[in-house]
Scaffold this motif. Structure first.
Motif, PDB file in Angstrom:
ATOM      1  N   VAL A 115      -4.012 -36.098  14.593  1.00 31.02           N
ATOM      2  CA  VAL A 115      -5.002 -36.973  13.982  1.00 31.02           C
ATOM      3  C   VAL A 115      -4.692 -38.409  14.391  1.00 31.02           C
ATOM      4  CG1 VAL A 115      -5.927 -37.865  11.822  1.00 31.02           C
ATOM      5  CG2 VAL A 115      -5.442 -35.426  12.056  1.00 31.02           C
ATOM      6  N   GLY A 116      -5.629 -39.021  15.113  1.00 29.96           N
ATOM      7  CA  GLY A 116      -5.452 -40.401  15.551  1.00 29.96           C
ATOM      8  C   GLY A 116      -4.726 -40.520  16.873  1.00 29.96           C
ATOM      9  N   HIS A 117      -4.667 -41.749  17.366  1.00 31.32           N
ATOM     10  CA  HIS A 117      -4.005 -42.030  18.643  1.00 31.32           C
ATOM     11  C   HIS A 117      -2.891 -43.055  18.492  1.00 31.32           C
ATOM     12  CE1 HIS A 117      -8.189 -40.757  19.969  1.00 31.32           C
ATOM     13  NE2 HIS A 117      -7.411 -39.921  20.622  1.00 31.32           N
ATOM     14  N   TRP A 118      -2.337 -43.189  17.295  1.00 37.88           N
ATOM     15  CA  TRP A 118      -1.260 -44.174  17.125  1.00 37.88           C
ATOM     16  C   TRP A 118       0.124 -43.571  17.368  1.00 37.88           C
ATOM     17  CZ3 TRP A 118      -4.552 -42.462  13.347  1.00 37.88           C
ATOM     18  CH2 TRP A 118      -4.015 -41.713  12.311  1.00 37.88           C
ATOM     19  N   TYR A 119       0.169 -42.311  17.779  1.00 42.80           N
ATOM     20  CA  TYR A 119       1.362 -41.696  18.344  1.00 42.80           C
ATOM     21  C   TYR A 119       0.866 -40.763  19.437  1.00 42.80           C
ATOM     22  CZ  TYR A 119      -0.048 -38.027  15.056  1.00 42.80           C
ATOM     23  OH  TYR A 119      -0.762 -37.101  14.348  1.00 42.80           O
ATOM     24  N   ASP A 120       1.770 -40.245  20.251  1.00 41.52           N
ATOM     25  CA  ASP A 120       1.348 -39.526  21.463  1.00 41.52           C
ATOM     26  C   ASP A 120       2.172 -38.254  21.639  1.00 41.52           C
ATOM     27  OD1 ASP A 120       0.548 -38.664  23.934  1.00 41.52           O
ATOM     28  OD2 ASP A 120       1.287 -40.410  25.031  1.00 41.52           O
ATOM     29  N   LEU A 121       1.541 -37.107  21.383  1.00 40.19           N
ATOM     30  CA  LEU A 121       2.203 -35.819  21.573  1.00 40.19           C
ATOM     31  C   LEU A 121       1.728 -35.117  22.832  1.00 40.19           C
ATOM     32  CD1 LEU A 121       2.281 -34.467  17.896  1.00 40.19           C
ATOM     33  CD2 LEU A 121       4.119 -35.550  19.191  1.00 40.19           C
ATOM     34  N   SER A 122       1.083 -35.852  23.731  1.00 43.58           N
ATOM     35  CA  SER A 122       0.610 -35.240  24.974  1.00 43.58           C
ATOM     36  C   SER A 122       1.782 -34.628  25.728  1.00 43.58           C
ATOM     37  CB  SER A 122      -0.089 -36.283  25.849  1.00 43.58           C
ATOM     38  OG  SER A 122       0.806 -37.312  26.231  1.00 43.58           O
ATOM     39  N   GLY A 123       1.557 -33.443  26.287  1.00 45.28           N
ATOM     40  CA  GLY A 123       2.595 -32.753  27.048  1.00 45.28           C
ATOM     41  C   GLY A 123       3.561 -31.952  26.213  1.00 45.28           C
ATOM     42  N   CYS A 124       3.484 -32.045  24.879  1.00 46.33           N
ATOM     43  CA  CYS A 124       4.414 -31.302  24.030  1.00 46.33           C
ATOM     44  C   CYS A 124       4.034 -29.834  23.888  1.00 46.33           C
ATOM     45  CB  CYS A 124       4.493 -31.947  22.648  1.00 46.33           C
ATOM     46  SG  CYS A 124       5.373 -33.516  22.620  1.00 46.33           S
ATOM     47  N   ALA A 125       2.821 -29.488  24.241  1.00 47.89           N
ATOM     48  CA  ALA A 125       2.334 -28.104  24.187  1.00 47.89           C
ATOM     49  C   ALA A 125       1.367 -27.922  25.347  1.00 47.89           C
ATOM     50  CB  ALA A 125       1.657 -27.843  22.850  1.00 47.89           C
ATOM     51  N   PRO A 126       1.060 -26.687  25.699  1.00 48.86           N
ATOM     52  CA  PRO A 126       0.120 -26.470  26.803  1.00 48.86           C
ATOM     53  C   PRO A 126      -1.240 -27.116  26.575  1.00 48.86           C
ATOM     54  CG  PRO A 126       1.304 -24.452  26.308  1.00 48.86           C
ATOM     55  CD  PRO A 126       1.671 -25.423  25.234  1.00 48.86           C
ATOM     56  N   LEU A 127      -1.659 -27.266  25.307  1.00 47.72           N
ATOM     57  CA  LEU A 127      -2.952 -27.875  25.003  1.00 47.72           C
ATOM     58  C   LEU A 127      -2.767 -28.845  23.839  1.00 47.72           C
ATOM     59  CD1 LEU A 127      -6.036 -27.953  25.492  1.00 47.72           C
ATOM     60  CD2 LEU A 127      -6.249 -26.066  23.856  1.00 47.72           C
ATOM     61  N   VAL A 128      -3.095 -30.106  24.062  1.00 44.49           N
ATOM     62  CA  VAL A 128      -2.969 -31.133  23.024  1.00 44.49           C
ATOM     63  C   VAL A 128      -4.308 -31.852  22.885  1.00 44.49           C
ATOM     64  CG1 VAL A 128      -1.742 -33.187  22.230  1.00 44.49           C
ATOM     65  CG2 VAL A 128      -0.517 -31.431  23.538  1.00 44.49           C
ATOM     66  N   ALA A 129      -4.815 -31.891  21.658  1.00 43.22           N
ATOM     67  CA  ALA A 129      -6.087 -32.538  21.367  1.00 43.22           C
ATOM     68  C   ALA A 129      -5.888 -33.590  20.279  1.00 43.22           C
ATOM     69  CB  ALA A 129      -7.127 -31.507  20.910  1.00 43.22           C
ATOM     70  N   SER A 130      -6.869 -34.467  20.132  1.00 46.22           N
ATOM     71  CA  SER A 130      -6.824 -35.476  19.076  1.00 46.22           C
ATOM     72  C   SER A 130      -8.129 -35.439  18.288  1.00 46.22           C
ATOM     73  CB  SER A 130      -6.606 -36.871  19.663  1.00 46.22           C
ATOM     74  OG  SER A 130      -7.690 -37.231  20.519  1.00 46.22           O
ATOM     75  N   TYR A 131      -8.090 -36.001  17.078  1.00 46.05           N
ATOM     76  CA  TYR A 131      -9.264 -36.056  16.206  1.00 46.05           C
ATOM     77  C   TYR A 131      -9.187 -37.346  15.406  1.00 46.05           C
ATOM     78  CZ  TYR A 131     -12.538 -34.673  12.452  1.00 46.05           C
ATOM     79  OH  TYR A 131     -13.574 -34.610  11.548  1.00 46.05           O
ATOM     80  N   ALA A 165      -5.406 -41.740  24.438  1.00 48.70           N
ATOM     81  CA  ALA A 165      -6.621 -40.913  24.408  1.00 48.70           C
ATOM     82  C   ALA A 165      -6.872 -40.260  25.764  1.00 48.70           C
ATOM     83  CB  ALA A 165      -7.818 -41.763  23.987  1.00 48.70           C
ATOM     84  N   ARG A 166      -6.617 -40.999  26.845  1.00 48.66           N
ATOM     85  CA  ARG A 166      -6.850 -40.434  28.191  1.00 48.66           C
ATOM     86  C   ARG A 166      -5.890 -39.302  28.516  1.00 48.66           C
ATOM     87  NH1 ARG A 166      -7.651 -45.972  29.547  1.00 48.66           N
ATOM     88  NH2 ARG A 166      -5.532 -46.092  30.374  1.00 48.66           N
ATOM     89  N   ARG A 167      -4.732 -39.267  27.845  1.00 50.98           N
ATOM     90  CA  ARG A 167      -3.763 -38.206  28.113  1.00 50.98           C
ATOM     91  C   ARG A 167      -4.059 -36.924  27.326  1.00 50.98           C
ATOM     92  NH1 ARG A 167       0.014 -42.653  28.780  1.00 50.98           N
ATOM     93  NH2 ARG A 167       0.390 -42.755  26.532  1.00 50.98           N
ATOM     94  N   MET A 168      -4.976 -36.991  26.384  1.00 55.10           N
ATOM     95  CA  MET A 168      -5.313 -35.806  25.603  1.00 55.10           C
ATOM     96  C   MET A 168      -6.093 -34.803  26.465  1.00 55.10           C
ATOM     97  SD  MET A 168      -4.141 -36.201  22.454  1.00 55.10           S
ATOM     98  CE  MET A 168      -2.687 -37.042  23.123  1.00 55.10           C
ATOM     99  N   ASP A 169      -5.834 -33.511  26.247  1.00 57.53           N
ATOM    100  CA  ASP A 169      -6.600 -32.479  26.948  1.00 57.53           C
ATOM    101  C   ASP A 169      -8.019 -32.384  26.402  1.00 57.53           C
ATOM    102  OD1 ASP A 169      -4.417 -31.429  28.645  1.00 57.53           O
ATOM    103  OD2 ASP A 169      -3.535 -30.893  26.708  1.00 57.53           O
ATOM    104  N   LEU A 170      -8.145 -32.560  25.084  1.00 54.13           N
ATOM    105  CA  LEU A 170      -9.452 -32.615  24.425  1.00 54.13           C
ATOM    106  C   LEU A 170      -9.418 -33.752  23.415  1.00 54.13           C
ATOM    107  CD1 LEU A 170     -10.208 -28.855  23.553  1.00 54.13           C
ATOM    108  CD2 LEU A 170     -11.116 -30.169  25.467  1.00 54.13           C
ATOM    109  N   VAL A 171     -10.568 -34.396  23.218  1.00 52.70           N
ATOM    110  CA  VAL A 171     -10.672 -35.462  22.225  1.00 52.70           C
ATOM    111  C   VAL A 171     -11.845 -35.134  21.311  1.00 52.70           C
ATOM    112  CG1 VAL A 171     -11.012 -37.920  21.812  1.00 52.70           C
ATOM    113  CG2 VAL A 171      -9.699 -37.173  23.809  1.00 52.70           C
ATOM    114  N   PHE A 172     -11.546 -34.889  20.035  1.00 50.18           N
ATOM    115  CA  PHE A 172     -12.578 -34.603  19.054  1.00 50.18           C
ATOM    116  C   PHE A 172     -12.977 -35.900  18.357  1.00 50.18           C
ATOM    117  CE2 PHE A 172     -10.195 -30.441  18.956  1.00 50.18           C
ATOM    118  CZ  PHE A 172     -11.186 -29.727  19.621  1.00 50.18           C
ATOM    119  N   ALA A 173     -14.252 -36.223  18.404  1.00 53.67           N
ATOM    120  CA  ALA A 173     -14.776 -37.436  17.779  1.00 53.67           C
ATOM    121  C   ALA A 173     -15.658 -37.046  16.598  1.00 53.67           C
ATOM    122  CB  ALA A 173     -15.585 -38.248  18.785  1.00 53.67           C
TER     123      ALA A 173
END
Length: 390
Positions: A115-131, A165-173
């Motif tokens: 939830v949110g983009h104020w931390y970055d878990l990109s690359g920690c799992a095969p698929l990382v999304a944000s909301y 946000a650009r590093r996310m595999d999916l971005v839910f808005a």
């Protein structure tokens, strides 16, 4: 420590999903109850979701100190826009702590939704999304900012969020308005963007509501009185009363208001978790004819969803995502932000015709059930994640 969503048989062929949110995920006070509602809806939709508290209190306190200003509103705005001095360094520290915390559970999860983009878990799992419901860039467009949106701290905060946000595999808005900003301002690929909406965070009546007030009544709900257009509403109200002398305006949320115009009353802050709080808020909705939320800046407008759930016609503004929530002329009225004359005209139009207002409220309830429930949101998310994993 992880918090597990209500048990449900795991859907065949799905991967376990980790939802990260700043605060205890099952606490109804966290993210205004959105995380709890989303977890419960995902379970009903067959998702296998666990949740992790992504808050780092020491880092949060540091950011609050870095945002400090003699002007309370400036302090609050810089903190909530993640635009405090050294914000990127704070974000990086938050990310390092959270990545270490997440390692203990990530072996069981192939998908993360942060939830949110104020931390970055990109690359920690095969698929990382944000909301999320907005962006720093959108916050910095506000006309009531008390700090420089082009200052070094604000620019660097915007750049951090954009890169994350650009590093996310999916971005839910939550809205198309936000999705457009993510694409246009941040360069997020359109094919990775999914508009999924939001749902209400409070219990809603399950049967049609009988209005209990004999007087035409407008209801305002929101703590951020200035940002949500409260002064514009007060400026419009004498015009409403000149046409409808018995009209009432009830304010819920703001505290310390004085010298209110004739026909305006304030209930102050109603704590839903306090004894009698839920009942007091329900009584306010049941006694209203329309919900008025003429916000100058509104990332989504959750109070609008509550009003629709209570069968109220809603009056909002043409800024931000509100026109996506309220269908002008069908479920309510949309007016230009800051235009007290247009706001007064819209309120008069609905308050003097309660049958029309009720018909719009019924249409709003149908719109809510079709588009803005947490089951709809969770279903869209799970479908997009499943497609991305193929």
């Amino acid at each position: 420590m992880t918090a597990v969503a209500p048990a449900r048989p795991r859907a065949v062929g799905t991967d376990r999903i980790l939802l990260t949110v700043a605060g205890p995920p099952h606490d109804p006070r966290t993210w205004s109850g959105s995380s709890l509602a989303l977890l419960e809806a995902a379970a009903r939709q067959g998702g296998d979701v666990t949740a992790l508290d992504a808050s780092v209190p020491a880092v949060d306190r540091l950011e609050a100190l870095l945002a400090i200003s003699p002007r309370r509103e400036r302090w609050r705005q810089r903190y909530h826009a993640n635009a405090a001095p050294l914000a990127p360094a704070v974000r990086a520290a938050h990310t390092r702590v959270l990545r270490r915390r997440a390692r203990a559970v990530l072996e069981e999860h192939r998908t993360i939704v942060q939830v949110g983009h104020w931390y970055d878990l990109s690359g920690c799992a095969p698929l990382v999304a944000s909301y999320s419901d907005g962006t720093v860039g959108l916050q910095l467009r506000r006309t009531d900012l008390t700090f420089d949106p082009e200052g070094r701290s604000a620019v660097r905060a915007r750049e951090w969020e954009a890169a994350t946000a650009r590093r996310m595999d999916l971005v839910f808005a939550m809205s198309r308005w936000q999705a457009d900003a993510l694409a246009d301002d941040y360069g997020v690929d359109e094919e990775r963007l999914h508009v999924v909406g939001q749902g209400p965070n409070v219990p809603l009546p399950t049967t049609p509501v009988a209005r209990v007030s004999p007087a035409p009544t407008a209801l305002f709900v929101g703590k951020a009185f200035v940002r949500k257009g409260g002064p514009d509403l007060l400026a419009a109200w004498p015009r409403v009363r000149a046409t409808l002398p018995d009209a009432r305006l009830v304010l819920v949320g703001p505290e310390g208001l004085t010298d209110l115009p004739e026909g305006v009353s304030s209930l102050g802050r109603i704590d839903r978790s306090a004894p009698g709080g839920e009942e007091a808020l329900a009584a306010a909705f049941a006694s209203a004819t329309v919900l008025a939320l003429p916000s100058r800046f509104e990332p989504f407008g959750t109070a609008m969803l509550e009003g629709m759930g209570w069968g109220l016609a809603c009056v909002g503004t043409s800024g931000c995502a509100m026109p996506e929530v309220v269908e002008d002329g069908v479920t309510g009225r949309i007016v230009p932000p800051g235009d007290s004359r247009a706001l007064a005209a819209a309120l008069i139009d609905l308050l003097r015709d309660p049958a029309r207002a009720a018909a719009m409220g019924a249409a709003g309830r149908r719109r809510l059930e079709q588009r803005f429930t947490w089951d709809v949101v969770a279903g869209k998310m799970l479908a997009a994640l499943g497609e991305a994993r193929r």
